[in-house]
Scaffold this motif. Sequence first.
Motif, PDB file in Angstrom:
ATOM      1  N   GLY A   1     -40.164  95.494   1.692  1.00 37.83           N
ATOM      2  CA  GLY A   1     -40.477  94.436   0.744  1.00 37.83           C
ATOM      3  C   GLY A   1     -39.349  94.117  -0.211  1.00 37.83           C
ATOM      4  N   PHE A   2     -39.438  92.940  -0.798  1.00 35.98           N
ATOM      5  CA  PHE A   2     -38.481  92.495  -1.804  1.00 35.98           C
ATOM      6  C   PHE A   2     -38.859  93.081  -3.161  1.00 35.98           C
ATOM      7  CE2 PHE A   2     -38.462  89.281   1.494  1.00 35.98           C
ATOM      8  CZ  PHE A   2     -37.115  88.978   1.650  1.00 35.98           C
ATOM      9  N   PRO A   3     -37.886  93.539  -3.938  1.00 37.07           N
ATOM     10  CA  PRO A   3     -38.221  94.003  -5.294  1.00 37.07           C
ATOM     11  C   PRO A   3     -38.755  92.837  -6.115  1.00 37.07           C
ATOM     12  CG  PRO A   3     -35.846  93.868  -4.989  1.00 37.07           C
ATOM     13  CD  PRO A   3     -36.447  93.647  -3.637  1.00 37.07           C
ATOM     14  N   PRO A   4     -39.551  93.140  -7.138  1.00 35.79           N
ATOM     15  CA  PRO A   4     -40.170  92.063  -7.919  1.00 35.79           C
ATOM     16  C   PRO A   4     -39.176  91.022  -8.419  1.00 35.79           C
ATOM     17  CG  PRO A   4     -41.137  94.165  -8.512  1.00 35.79           C
ATOM     18  CD  PRO A   4     -40.006  94.476  -7.583  1.00 35.79           C
ATOM     19  N   GLU A   5     -37.996  91.457  -8.823  1.00 34.81           N
ATOM     20  CA  GLU A   5     -37.021  90.524  -9.389  1.00 34.81           C
ATOM     21  C   GLU A   5     -36.395  89.614  -8.331  1.00 34.81           C
ATOM     22  OE1 GLU A   5     -35.009  94.562  -8.837  1.00 34.81           O
ATOM     23  OE2 GLU A   5     -36.941  93.787  -9.566  1.00 34.81           O
ATOM     24  N   ALA A   6     -36.520  89.974  -7.051  1.00 39.74           N
ATOM     25  CA  ALA A   6     -35.972  89.145  -5.971  1.00 39.74           C
ATOM     26  C   ALA A   6     -37.057  88.372  -5.227  1.00 39.74           C
ATOM     27  CB  ALA A   6     -35.196  90.019  -4.990  1.00 39.74           C
ATOM     28  N   PHE A   7     -38.304  88.583  -5.603  1.00 40.13           N
ATOM     29  CA  PHE A   7     -39.417  88.023  -4.853  1.00 40.13           C
ATOM     30  C   PHE A   7     -39.440  86.499  -4.936  1.00 40.13           C
ATOM     31  CE2 PHE A   7     -43.954  87.165  -4.004  1.00 40.13           C
ATOM     32  CZ  PHE A   7     -44.136  87.920  -2.856  1.00 40.13           C
ATOM     33  N   ARG A   8     -39.229  85.958  -6.118  1.00 39.22           N
ATOM     34  CA  ARG A   8     -39.316  84.513  -6.311  1.00 39.22           C
ATOM     35  C   ARG A   8     -38.240  83.783  -5.501  1.00 39.22           C
ATOM     36  NH1 ARG A   8     -42.126  81.796 -10.097  1.00 39.22           N
ATOM     37  NH2 ARG A   8     -42.587  83.835 -11.026  1.00 39.22           N
ATOM     38  N   ALA A   9     -37.050  84.342  -5.444  1.00 36.27           N
ATOM     39  CA  ALA A   9     -35.988  83.720  -4.665  1.00 36.27           C
ATOM     40  C   ALA A   9     -36.319  83.718  -3.176  1.00 36.27           C
ATOM     41  CB  ALA A   9     -34.667  84.447  -4.909  1.00 36.27           C
ATOM     42  N   ALA A  10     -36.925  84.805  -2.688  1.00 38.34           N
ATOM     43  CA  ALA A  10     -37.336  84.856  -1.287  1.00 38.34           C
ATOM     44  C   ALA A  10     -38.418  83.819  -1.017  1.00 38.34           C
ATOM     45  CB  ALA A  10     -37.836  86.256  -0.947  1.00 38.34           C
ATOM     46  N   TYR A  11     -39.357  83.705  -1.960  1.00 37.30           N
ATOM     47  CA  TYR A  11     -40.417  82.699  -1.826  1.00 37.30           C
ATOM     48  C   TYR A  11     -39.808  81.299  -1.751  1.00 37.30           C
ATOM     49  CZ  TYR A  11     -44.785  80.193  -2.824  1.00 37.30           C
ATOM     50  OH  TYR A  11     -45.879  79.344  -2.759  1.00 37.30           O
ATOM     51  N   THR A  12     -38.847  81.020  -2.594  1.00 32.67           N
ATOM     52  CA  THR A  12     -38.222  79.695  -2.645  1.00 32.67           C
ATOM     53  C   THR A  12     -37.519  79.369  -1.331  1.00 32.67           C
ATOM     54  OG1 THR A  12     -37.928  79.875  -5.040  1.00 32.67           O
ATOM     55  CG2 THR A  12     -36.543  78.282  -3.882  1.00 32.67           C
ATOM     56  N   ARG A  13     -36.837  80.349  -0.754  1.00 36.01           N
ATOM     57  CA  ARG A  13     -36.180  80.132   0.536  1.00 36.01           C
ATOM     58  C   ARG A  13     -37.195  79.793   1.620  1.00 36.01           C
ATOM     59  NH1 ARG A  13     -32.284  84.872   2.331  1.00 36.01           N
ATOM     60  NH2 ARG A  13     -31.877  83.370   4.023  1.00 36.01           N
ATOM     61  N   LEU A  14     -38.302  80.514   1.638  1.00 40.12           N
ATOM     62  CA  LEU A  14     -39.330  80.233   2.645  1.00 40.12           C
ATOM     63  C   LEU A  14     -39.961  78.865   2.433  1.00 40.12           C
ATOM     64  CD1 LEU A  14     -41.096  83.710   2.835  1.00 40.12           C
ATOM     65  CD2 LEU A  14     -39.699  82.656   4.623  1.00 40.12           C
ATOM     66  N   ARG A  15     -40.257  78.560   1.180  1.00 37.26           N
ATOM     67  CA  ARG A  15     -40.932  77.305   0.884  1.00 37.26           C
ATOM     68  C   ARG A  15     -40.067  76.097   1.220  1.00 37.26           C
ATOM     69  NH1 ARG A  15     -45.873  77.254   1.133  1.00 37.26           N
ATOM     70  NH2 ARG A  15     -44.947  76.275   2.958  1.00 37.26           N
ATOM     71  N   ALA A  16     -38.756  76.304   1.257  1.00 44.76           N
ATOM     72  CA  ALA A  16     -37.834  75.213   1.583  1.00 44.76           C
ATOM     73  C   ALA A  16     -37.854  74.851   3.066  1.00 44.76           C
ATOM     74  CB  ALA A  16     -36.419  75.577   1.156  1.00 44.76           C
ATOM     75  N   LEU A  17     -38.449  75.703   3.884  1.00 48.09           N
ATOM     76  CA  LEU A  17     -38.519  75.448   5.321  1.00 48.09           C
ATOM     77  C   LEU A  17     -39.773  74.643   5.637  1.00 48.09           C
ATOM     78  CD1 LEU A  17     -37.512  78.993   6.629  1.00 48.09           C
ATOM     79  CD2 LEU A  17     -36.117  76.908   6.743  1.00 48.09           C
ATOM     80  N   PRO A  18     -39.651  73.431   6.155  1.00 44.62           N
ATOM     81  CA  PRO A  18     -40.832  72.614   6.449  1.00 44.62           C
ATOM     82  C   PRO A  18     -41.768  73.259   7.465  1.00 44.62           C
ATOM     83  CG  PRO A  18     -38.813  71.304   6.542  1.00 44.62           C
ATOM     84  CD  PRO A  18     -38.394  72.728   6.446  1.00 44.62           C
ATOM     85  N   GLU A  19     -41.223  74.155   8.286  1.00 42.19           N
ATOM     86  CA  GLU A  19     -42.043  74.771   9.333  1.00 42.19           C
ATOM     87  C   GLU A  19     -42.899  75.925   8.819  1.00 42.19           C
ATOM     88  OE1 GLU A  19     -38.409  72.852  10.690  1.00 42.19           O
ATOM     89  OE2 GLU A  19     -38.710  74.607   9.396  1.00 42.19           O
ATOM     90  N   ILE A  20     -42.709  76.336   7.574  1.00 41.93           N
ATOM     91  CA  ILE A  20     -43.521  77.401   6.994  1.00 41.93           C
ATOM     92  C   ILE A  20     -44.812  76.803   6.455  1.00 41.93           C
ATOM     93  CG2 ILE A  20     -43.681  79.102   5.124  1.00 41.93           C
ATOM     94  CD1 ILE A  20     -41.885  80.024   7.364  1.00 41.93           C
ATOM     95  N   GLY A  21     -45.941  77.408   6.846  1.00 37.88           N
ATOM     96  CA  GLY A  21     -47.237  76.959   6.364  1.00 37.88           C
ATOM     97  C   GLY A  21     -47.645  77.701   5.112  1.00 37.88           C
TER      98      GLY A  21
END
Length: 362
Positions: free
Chosen positions: A136-156
Amino acid sequence: MPRPIIATIDISALQHNLQVAKARAPNAKVWAVLKANAYGHGLERGLRGFAAADGLALVEPDYALRLRELGWEKPILLLEGFFDTADLDAVIAAQLETAVHCGEQIDLLEQILPSQPRSFKLNVHLKMNSGMNRLGFPPEAFRAAYTRLRALPEIGNITLMTHLANADDAQNPGLPLQEQMARFEKGVAGLPGERSTANSAVDLMHPELRSDWVRPGIMLYGATPGGQTAESFGLRPAMTLTSEIIGIQKIATGEAIGYGSRFVAQEPMVIGVVACGYADGYPRHAPTGTPVVVDGVRTGTVGRVSMDMFSVDLTHIPNVRVGSKVLLWGDGLSVDDVAHAAGTIGYELLCAVAPRVKMVEI
């Protein structure tokens, strides 16, 4: 004729335990966890036992594909995610859901997903390392990982996930449950998405913790992660492991039993030999006195466990004979009791049952 050791799987007990899990989290959806070949019970049996689950979760991509082949159409979640490009291709082809726990997995998603049809959507479970320090991502890196995923149109859908280290021991000084949950809450603050935090221990012992998805594992098979007994939670053992007495010895005072002569009789004894050993999955490290039931009478092991057999004390069991029935764990002797005596956990015993042990179902 096969050896007399048999593992009997009760499908109705699997179904019952799933209903217990659902009843204890009435507002949550349920991932029934089938990893490790359904905790040693068999993938196909788990599929039938957990037909009423909202989804099935496991770690083995090939087993996930097998579930699709067997006709499971509801969600399937890979709890460790994908390991390489071939796995990701399989996730996409079989319409699986996947955990994402490291930057390398996001890198691969960014490479592969843009080539998918515009209508394709992949649901992911973004995992936070809130203190267990495995995946897992540490709490301080979690939001950045979320942002990368959310930027992908293919992610639901992006589900916010963590795994709790001490839900069965909430005040553990190494990492109290509330401290770990506080780290999770801080890391996901303001992020949309369902939450998945509850394992068996949370489902059984901490209904106050919010979780949109619960991930029961060991409780579905009729054992517990700790604390109270499975019976006290209304759980039923799904696996009953039985064998028979295949030999009887009368031992004089001072005689030793088994490899290493670790046990020496302090009085005359009657010793039975059970057709079960560590090659069947019984723990070799189980000490003298590990509970066993012979002809309905509780007794204990004597001496070391061998590859194919071990000895039990029959001294005070009347009318015992070659062919007498032996209950190793299950209905009438909790696997947790056996595991505790052997210095391990019920999970290990259930998962360790060897392929050579005949399995039947009722």
